[in-house]
Design a protein around this motif. Structure first.
Motif, PDB file in Angstrom:
ATOM      1  N   HIS A 147       7.600   5.345   7.616  1.00  0.00           N
ATOM      2  CA  HIS A 147       7.137   5.811   6.203  1.00  0.00           C
ATOM      3  C   HIS A 147       7.902   6.929   6.052  1.00  0.00           C
ATOM      4  O   HIS A 147       8.395   7.173   4.739  1.00  0.00           O
ATOM      5  N   ASP A 204      -3.085   6.162   7.119  1.00  0.00           N
ATOM      6  CA  ASP A 204      -2.784   4.574   6.945  1.00  0.00           C
ATOM      7  C   ASP A 204      -3.315   3.756   8.275  1.00  0.00           C
ATOM      8  O   ASP A 204      -3.447   4.411   9.608  1.00  0.00           O
ATOM      9  N   GLU A 205      -3.563   2.788   8.068  1.00  0.00           N
ATOM     10  CA  GLU A 205      -4.244   1.739   9.146  1.00  0.00           C
ATOM     11  C   GLU A 205      -5.497   2.678   9.630  1.00  0.00           C
ATOM     12  O   GLU A 205      -5.676   2.686  10.937  1.00  0.00           O
ATOM     13  N   LYS A 236       0.728  -1.312  -0.081  1.00  0.00           N
ATOM     14  CA  LYS A 236       0.171   0.123  -0.032  1.00  0.00           C
ATOM     15  C   LYS A 236       0.939   1.381   0.075  1.00  0.00           C
ATOM     16  O   LYS A 236       0.581   2.283  -0.484  1.00  0.00           O
ATOM     17  N   THR A 237       2.064   1.336   0.700  1.00  0.00           N
ATOM     18  CA  THR A 237       2.989   2.375   0.808  1.00  0.00           C
ATOM     19  C   THR A 237       3.331   2.907  -0.675  1.00  0.00           C
ATOM     20  O   THR A 237       3.460   4.125  -0.680  1.00  0.00           O
TER      21      THR A 237
END
Ligand code: ADP
Ligand code: MG
Length: 739
Positions: free
Chosen positions: A363, A442-443, A302-303
């Motif tokens: 990240h 994120d998450e 996903k990153t």
């Protein structure tokens, strides 16, 4: 006159303990009372009175717990729980062997239903190892258990109870409310009720609380299930409608060389990544905000997708800003136009929020690699400090330097730093962006709705919103709770990953597993040990029990098994800082084995950890097990997952087998839903959907009907202005469940 909004006192005189119990159940008004729905129905005659029990008999009793404790049998050292249960006819002692947690789950004053064999224990008539029935959980969709033993008798509703209030009390109070109440207006439009043959609200209430026959109760449940899913869908449809009225920076993705950016990744994109990037680029072009959820298993990449969206955004300048022409005209001449543009407008900005410091830092580090060649500045902001890339400090050992929060806030406010990565520190009031064009979460399931909203808060422009999650949830649930989001799925893993070896371990093979893990540790790898979930009605108690088991298991492993390795613990009773520091140590390999609860679910990347042992695996939902397993699926080393499970029943065996075979989290979430009920799915409590609503999620047709009806209605009557009652119902549902 009694109305739905009247306080219960107006209807009944309340005893003090009843009043307390009602507060505990959050029942204040007549409406709250009427909406306290039975969890199931029973024929009271199917329970055996305690006084009538005899040795050797298999029986079900229903009574109140008078006493309960757990201890160790002095002879055999086995753990045992002992209780005394009483009904109107008498009392009996109840013994459970090897289930010490039972004493912690059940409490004095609670009504329980126990099924088991009556035998003599220490010369006393006792019920030994009976199964318990929790009034709290609804037997989902299974009509046999909804109507346990009701073939012959009258349907008696059984309610979720609490101390001081019995099911009989509820039946009585509700019957009284129903006869005294003036009117129960229905918020669902009649044409929708007709279309799906649903009873009116008033009839549904009568049917559900005092059904004459099974089908009454079922049609009432269907109505309430539809009602809830419909309201959630309406809320989402309204949100979506509002969002499309907002203004966002329209991003020209054509003029940005995405291909070149992506070609620098040290891997080719998967088809699923390419497709998702395509969706996002289309959304970014629009002049109203994107609202997209990127859903993909742990490790699906996903990153990289997020980084590409960031690149497209920050390579654009806010030229379409409504005031840009004026500002430009009034600026003093003489500066090179490029420089002028930079000074006056800055670049479009991106905020990227992650749930933990470690994750945000990871990240930040990957983004430095992705963006190094562009010369674009990147900042990291967390509770413990701020960093900026690139550094101008010649002596710096790292590509970034620490900077002060005040300085960083200034640079973000004047638009000089385009990419800002951080924890919830990003949503503090003191932080403001100049041209926030894209917000990434994120998450996302780790954040509350309020936090998500405040990151995406609007100025003159609302940011495009990209949410990401690895929580696999069934399709019907996704349709419902994410109805306002467009969905992109990463349903394909990058090539070249080693397949994880998942093994269910028999009790006598425990030592062998420890030896295998020891070999991996010797090679320099790290490992996780996960301690089981405990089904505690009280979440605080549950945390305490698990914390204790984590600590004890760590001690045991250190003393008896892995003396030569460093062991750390992680559980939710620890403070945020303590957790972060342990994760940091694990990440930096100062700890070899991390003994933890399921808190390690969060997407922290420790590629050197290659094995995971899960204790009490049968207690986890399959989707959650899959997420835990995902912790070790990130490295190029061969990963292993060992399940210690009490797999006595066929159902457990089947579940465990499915788990070793399935490769995909979505598949497992669907299994969870069909095998054990939605209640078993990861973190579902947070969605605030009632048991009855959850039941509906197994019914695809009903969910689709609710979604279509909601969309149609909102299209026909924007803001639901023609349906004030419904609008109000949606609003109060939202307030109760999502804020
Ligand atoms: P998640 O979806 O769990 O957030 P990440 O984005 O952290 O996953 O990616 C996990 C790992 O996979 C990272 O090390 C990343 O560099 C790598 N990765 C991402 N996409 C690909 C790909 N297409 N091929 C190979 N490796 C990839
Ligand atoms: Mg991730």
């Amino acid at each position: 006159m009694i109305t739905l909004e009247s306080k219960i006192d107006l209807l009944l005189r309340l005893r003090e303990d009843t009043r307390k119990g009602l507060v505990k159940l959050k029942i204040f008004t007549i409406k709250d009372l009427l909406y306290h729905l039975p969890s199931r129905y029973a024929d009271a005659s199917s329970f055996v009175s305690i006084a009538n029990l005899s040795d050797g008999q298999n029986a079900t009793i229903r009574g109140t717990i008078k006493k309960i404790e757990s201890k160790k049998s002095w002879k055999t050292k086995t753990a045992l729980s002992e209780a005394v249960v009483e009904d109107v006819s008498g009392s009996i002692s109840v013994i459970w062997f090897n289930q010490p947690y039972l004493a912690k789950m059940l409490s004095v004053g609670q009504t329980v239903e126990l099924t088991g064999k009556v035998s003599l224990y220490k010369d006393k008539l006792s019920l030994v190892n009976p199964s318990t029935r929790e009034e709290k959980t609804l037997p989902i969709d299974s009509h046999d258990s909804l109507f346990a033993n009701t073939e012959a008798g009258v349907l008696t509703p059984l309610y979720p109870e609490t101390k001081g209030i019995s099911s009989e009390w509820f039946s009585h109070a509700i019957a009284r409310a129903l006869t005294n109440i003036e009117d129960i207006p229905d918020h669902i439009p009649t044409e929708i009720l007709k279309k799906y043959s649903l009873p009116t609200l008033k009839n549904a209430l009568i049917y559900i609380h005092s059904p004459k026959k099974h089908s009454d109760a079922l049609s009432a449940r269907k109505r309430f299930a539809f009602d809830e899913i419909f309201k959630i869908n309406l809320a989402r449809a309204l949100e979506k409608q509002n969002l499309q009225k907002e203004k966002a920076y329209s991003i020209d993705t054509q003029k940005v060389d995405i291909k070149n950016f992506v070609s620098r990744f040290p891997f080719p994109l998967t088809k699923a990544q390419e497709k998702s990037i395509g969706h996002i680029m289309e959304d970014l072009e629009k002049d109203y905000p994107m609202s997209r959820l990127l859903e993909g298993d742990v490790g699906s990449g996903k990153t990289a997708v997020a980084a590409t969206a960031v690149y497209a955004t920050v390579m654009n300048r806010p030229l379409k800003h409504p005031f840009s022409m004026d500002v430009r005209a009034s600026s003093s001449a003489g500066l090179a136009s490029k420089q002028l543009e930079k000074q006056t407008f800055g670049s479009l900005q991106v905020a990227y929020m992650a749930p933990t410091e470690i994750l945000a830092t990871q990240h930040f580090e990957s983004f430095i690699k992705y963006f190094e060649h562009t010369g674009i500045s990147i900042a990291l902001i967390t509770g413990s400090g701020c960093r900026k890339f690139p550094t101008k400090v010649a002596s710096s050992q790292t590509p970034w330097t620490n900077i002060s929060r005040t300085q960083l806030q200034k640079w973000i406010a004047n638009g000089e730093i385009p990419i800002v990565i951080g924890t919830h520190a990003l949503i503090q009031k003191s932080l403001s962006f100049k041209h926030l064009a894209l917000a990434i979460i994120d998450e996302q399931h780790r954040f509350g709705l309020g936090q998500r909203k405040s990151l995406a808060k609007k100025d003159s422009h609302s940011p495009h919103l990209l949410s990401m999650t690895a929580t696999p949830i069934p399709r019907t649930l996704a349709l419902t709770i994410y109805g306002d989001l467009d969905l992109s799925l990463l349903d394909e893993m990058p090539k070249g990953r080693k397949q994880i070896e998942t093994q269910i371990v028999l009790p006598n093979k425990r030592e062998e597993v420890y030896e295998k893990v020891r070999l991996l540790l010797k090679e320099g790898r790290q490992a996780y040990v996960i301690c089981p979930r405990i089904n505690e009605p009280d979440p605080e108690l549950e945390k305490a029990v698990i914390a204790k088991s984590v600590t004890e298991e760590a001690k045991r492993l250190q003393k008896d098994i892995f003396q030569e390795y460093k062991i750390g613990v992680l559980h939710s009773k620890m403070t945020k800082d303590q957790k972060e520091s342990v994760m940091e140590d694990f990440y930096n390999h100062k700890i070899d084995i991390l003994v933890a609860t399921s808190v390690v679910e969060v997407g922290v990347n420790v590629p050197n950890a290659t094995s995971i042992i899960i204790e009490g695996a049968e207690r986890f939902g399959l989707a959650q097990l899959h997420q835990l397993r995902g912790r070790v699926m990130r490295s190029s080393h061969q990963p292993y997952c060992y399940l210690f499970a009490d797999a006595k029943t066929d159902k457990t065996k089947e579940r465990m087998k499915l788990f070793t075979e399935a490769k995909n989290g979505f598949e497992l979430a669907e299994y969870d839903l069909s095998l054990r009920g939605t209640g078993e799915l990861t973190g579902l409590k947070q969605w605030g959907i009632s048991d009855i609503g959850m039941e509906a999620l197994r019914n695809t047709k009903l969910v689709e009907a609710a979604q279509i009806s909601a969309k149609d209605l909102v299209a026909k009557s924007p803001e639901l202005s023609d349906y004030p009652l419904l609008k109000q119902a949606v609003k109060s549902y939202e307030q109760m469940h999502f804020e």
